[in-house]
Design an enzyme around this catalytic site. Structure first.
Site, PDB file in Angstrom:
ATOM      1  CG  HIS A 154      -2.060  -0.863   1.082  1.00  0.00           C
ATOM      2  ND1 HIS A 154      -2.004  -2.070   1.205  1.00  0.00           N
ATOM      3  CD2 HIS A 154      -3.414  -0.476   1.048  1.00  0.00           C
ATOM      4  CE1 HIS A 154      -3.231  -2.819   1.149  1.00  0.00           C
ATOM      5  NE2 HIS A 154      -4.192  -1.832   0.934  1.00  0.00           N
ATOM      6  CE  LYS A 158      -4.154  -0.320   4.753  1.00  0.00           C
ATOM      7  NZ  LYS A 158      -5.263   0.387   5.087  1.00  0.00           N
TER       8      LYS A 158
HETATM    9  N1  LIG Z   1     -12.906  -0.817   2.075  1.00  0.00           N
HETATM   10  C1  LIG Z   1     -11.949  -0.504   1.186  1.00  0.00           C
HETATM   11  O1  LIG Z   1     -12.335  -0.679  -0.065  1.00  0.00           O
HETATM   12  C2  LIG Z   1     -11.136   0.681   1.327  1.00  0.00           C
HETATM   13  C3  LIG Z   1     -10.768   0.849   2.591  1.00  0.00           C
HETATM   14  N2  LIG Z   1     -10.137   2.124   2.787  1.00  0.00           N
HETATM   15  C4  LIG Z   1     -10.096   2.462   4.087  1.00  0.00           C
HETATM   16  O2  LIG Z   1     -10.606   3.732   4.325  1.00  0.00           O
HETATM   17  C5  LIG Z   1     -10.033   4.414   5.237  1.00  0.00           C
HETATM   18  C6  LIG Z   1      -9.823   5.831   4.654  1.00  0.00           C
HETATM   19  O3  LIG Z   1      -8.767   5.557   3.603  1.00  0.00           O
HETATM   20  P1  LIG Z   1      -8.233   7.155   2.962  1.00  0.00           P
HETATM   21  O4  LIG Z   1      -9.470   7.660   2.286  1.00  0.00           O
HETATM   22  O5  LIG Z   1      -7.184   6.627   1.912  1.00  0.00           O
HETATM   23  O6  LIG Z   1      -7.676   7.943   4.047  1.00  0.00           O
HETATM   24  P2  LIG Z   1      -7.412   9.420   4.145  1.00  0.00           P
HETATM   25  O7  LIG Z   1      -6.361   9.650   5.221  1.00  0.00           O
HETATM   26  O8  LIG Z   1      -7.180  10.119   2.794  1.00  0.00           O
HETATM   27  O9  LIG Z   1      -8.840   9.850   4.831  1.00  0.00           O
HETATM   28  C7  LIG Z   1      -9.345  10.024   6.127  1.00  0.00           C
HETATM   29  C8  LIG Z   1     -10.256  11.068   6.353  1.00  0.00           C
HETATM   30  O10 LIG Z   1     -10.682  10.863   7.557  1.00  0.00           O
HETATM   31  C9  LIG Z   1     -10.515  12.172   8.171  1.00  0.00           C
HETATM   32  N3  LIG Z   1     -10.436  12.047   9.855  1.00  0.00           N
HETATM   33  C10 LIG Z   1      -9.586  11.619  10.322  1.00  0.00           C
HETATM   34  N4  LIG Z   1      -9.581  11.521  11.697  1.00  0.00           N
HETATM   35  C11 LIG Z   1     -10.979  12.143  11.692  1.00  0.00           C
HETATM   36  C12 LIG Z   1     -11.806  12.169  12.772  1.00  0.00           C
HETATM   37  N5  LIG Z   1     -11.568  12.324  14.277  1.00  0.00           N
HETATM   38  N6  LIG Z   1     -13.113  12.810  12.674  1.00  0.00           N
HETATM   39  C13 LIG Z   1     -13.617  12.861  11.314  1.00  0.00           C
HETATM   40  N7  LIG Z   1     -12.590  12.662  10.181  1.00  0.00           N
HETATM   41  C14 LIG Z   1     -11.566  12.267  10.573  1.00  0.00           C
HETATM   42  C15 LIG Z   1      -9.229  12.731   7.776  1.00  0.00           C
HETATM   43  O11 LIG Z   1      -9.301  14.288   7.988  1.00  0.00           O
HETATM   44  P3  LIG Z   1      -7.942  14.987   8.149  1.00  0.00           P
HETATM   45  O12 LIG Z   1      -6.982  14.396   7.451  1.00  0.00           O
HETATM   46  O13 LIG Z   1      -8.299  16.482   7.980  1.00  0.00           O
HETATM   47  O14 LIG Z   1      -7.625  14.400   9.723  1.00  0.00           O
HETATM   48  C16 LIG Z   1      -9.546  12.444   6.233  1.00  0.00           C
HETATM   49  O15 LIG Z   1     -10.272  13.337   5.509  1.00  0.00           O
HETATM   50  C17 LIG Z   1      -9.006   3.877   5.743  1.00  0.00           C
HETATM   51  O16 LIG Z   1      -9.257   3.052   6.877  1.00  0.00           O
HETATM   52  C18 LIG Z   1      -8.544   2.841   4.657  1.00  0.00           C
HETATM   53  O17 LIG Z   1      -7.904   1.655   5.323  1.00  0.00           O
HETATM   54  C19 LIG Z   1      -9.414   2.822   1.887  1.00  0.00           C
HETATM   55  C20 LIG Z   1      -9.409   2.246   0.622  1.00  0.00           C
HETATM   56  C21 LIG Z   1     -10.319   1.099   0.119  1.00  0.00           C
HETATM   57  O1  LIG Z   2      -5.939   2.283   3.052  1.00  0.00           O
HETATM   58  C1  LIG Z   2      -5.937   1.784   1.813  1.00  0.00           C
HETATM   59  O2  LIG Z   2      -5.705   2.313   0.850  1.00  0.00           O
HETATM   60  C2  LIG Z   2      -6.870   0.547   1.645  1.00  0.00           C
HETATM   61  N1  LIG Z   2      -7.271   0.040   2.608  1.00  0.00           N
HETATM   62  C3  LIG Z   2      -8.088  -1.252   2.586  1.00  0.00           C
HETATM   63  C4  LIG Z   2      -7.479  -2.203   3.439  1.00  0.00           C
HETATM   64  O3  LIG Z   2      -6.846  -2.031   4.603  1.00  0.00           O
HETATM   65  O4  LIG Z   2      -7.554  -3.494   2.921  1.00  0.00           O
HETATM   66  C5  LIG Z   2      -8.338  -1.718   1.184  1.00  0.00           C
HETATM   67  C6  LIG Z   2      -7.559  -1.309   0.137  1.00  0.00           C
HETATM   68  O5  LIG Z   2      -6.472  -2.272   0.451  1.00  0.00           O
HETATM   69  C7  LIG Z   2      -7.004  -0.091   0.221  1.00  0.00           C
END
Ligand SMILES: NC(=O)C1=CN([C@@H]2O[C@H](COP(=O)(O)OP(=O)(O)OC[C@H]3O[C@@H](n4cnc5c(N)ncnc54)[C@H](OP(=O)(O)O)[C@@H]3O)[C@@H](O)[C@H]2O)C=CC1
Ligand SMILES: O=C(O)C1=N[C@H](C(=O)O)C[C@H](O)C1
Length: 265
Positions: A154, A158
């Site tokens: 990744h 992350k």
């Molecule tokens: N299920 C799936 O298919 C996928 C899952 N994921 C998961 O999704 C999640 C997000 O990933 P990603 O978008 O890459 O991460 P990012 O870091 O880009 O986004 C996370 C967001 O959450 C916000 N955030 C952080 N703390 C808080 C809080 N206390 N209250 C409200 N908002 C908050 C951040 O704001 P700020 O930066 O201003 O703190 C940011 O905007 C991760 O857990 C990732 O593993 C990701 C891709 C695919």
């Molecule tokens: O953080 C990410 O980017 C992703 N998170 C998910 C995970 O923890 O498996 C899904 C995907 O791999 C992207």
């Protein structure tokens, strides 16, 4: 009638894609977003969202009371995502959770709460159909190849390791695989962590590098042969068809479903 949706984490990498998905889907309506840094503003004041009008909240309870949503999509960070999911269930709002890194005991507690409240919940460690197929094929292969190592790769922003996908893959494999401690019985790590994380005797290795998005390779070793299953998400758009299916499906659930594979035909 449209499905009213709130998104937590709209400025994130996934949140931005999810906002686009909701705005571009006729049956969905974005009624609010939760952003801990921008409460009280409108989304159209925030960089990258000039054409999206919708109130921004920094308190989830206030957001729910003001907007009465059907579904919360959470795309934040592990600790916060868990609190959001619990709060949604207590308010009768159906969570669709992409956030990874929940512990086994948190998942158990959320499942019990979802069933008690009869509020449907989907927690999907990976929304990409290709990744779900990789997990299913891995579970099939593990019956014949009990020696397996998971390599997940990744981007370096992350927070959680191993990835939610890797943990779910290991769980699905362990349901098919005869329990086995792999490698040499006397193997020793001369640098701690060299053999990766240990999930019931199988190893998970996590790579974090700039330039990567989300990738996983499951390697099976047998006598004189190797089978490798690999999935690559090159773009976060790969996750959005899964988010759409989850938002539609959660409306008809009264329990918690963990994993997209459990709702696909
Ligand atoms: N299920 C799936 O298919 C996928 C899952 N994921 C998961 O999704 C999640 C997000 O990933 P990603 O978008 O890459 O991460 P990012 O870091 O880009 O986004 C996370 C967001 O959450 C916000 N955030 C952080 N703390 C808080 C809080 N206390 N209250 C409200 N908002 C908050 C951040 O704001 P700020 O930066 O201003 O703190 C940011 O905007 C991760 O857990 C990732 O593993 C990701 C891709 C695919
Ligand atoms: O953080 C990410 O980017 C992703 N998170 C998910 C995970 O923890 O498996 C899904 C995907 O791999 C992207």
């Amino acid at each position: 009638m449209s499905i009213k949706v709130v998104i937590a984490g709209p400025r994130g990498r996934m949140g931005r894609e999810a906002v686009k998905l909701i705005m571009n889907t006729a049956e969905f309506e974005l009624v609010g977003v939760l952003d801990h840094r921008n409460g009280g503003r409108d989304l159209n004041e925030i960089e990258g969202f000039s054409s999206v009008q919708c109130p921004v909240y920094d308190q989830l309870e206030e957001c729910f009371t003001s907007t009465s949503p059907d579904v919360l999509i959470d795309l934040t960070i592990p600790e916060t995502g868990y609190i959001h999911t619990k709060t949604a269930l207590l308010h009768g709002v159906r969570p669709v959770v992409g956030t990874t890194g929940f512990t086994a005991s948190q998942l158990k507690e959320l499942k019990a709460l979802s069933e008690e409240k009869k509020v449907g919940t989907i927690i999907a460690p990976n929304f990409a159909i290709g990744a779900v197929l990789m997990m299913k094929f891995s579970a099939m292969a593990a019956k014949y190849f009990p020696d397996v190592e998971i390599l997940e790769l990744h981007h370096d922003k992350k927070l959680d390791a191993p990835s939610g996908t890797a943990v779910k893959t290991a769980q699905m494999i362990s349901q098919q695989r005869e329990q086995k401690k792999q490698g040499h019985p006397d193997e020793k790590e001369t640098i701690q962590g060299a053999r990766g994380a240990d999930y019931e005797g199988m190893r998970i290795h996590s790579v974090r590098l700039p330039g990567l998005v989300a990738h996983q390779q499951v390697m099976f070793g047998g006598e004189g042969q190797m089978l490798t299953l690999r999935h690559d998400s090159h773009d976060r758009a790969s996750f959005m068809s899964g988010v759409k299916v989850c938002v539609e499906t959660v409306m008809n659930l009264e329990t918690l479903v963990y994993g997209l594979e459990n709702i696909l035909d």
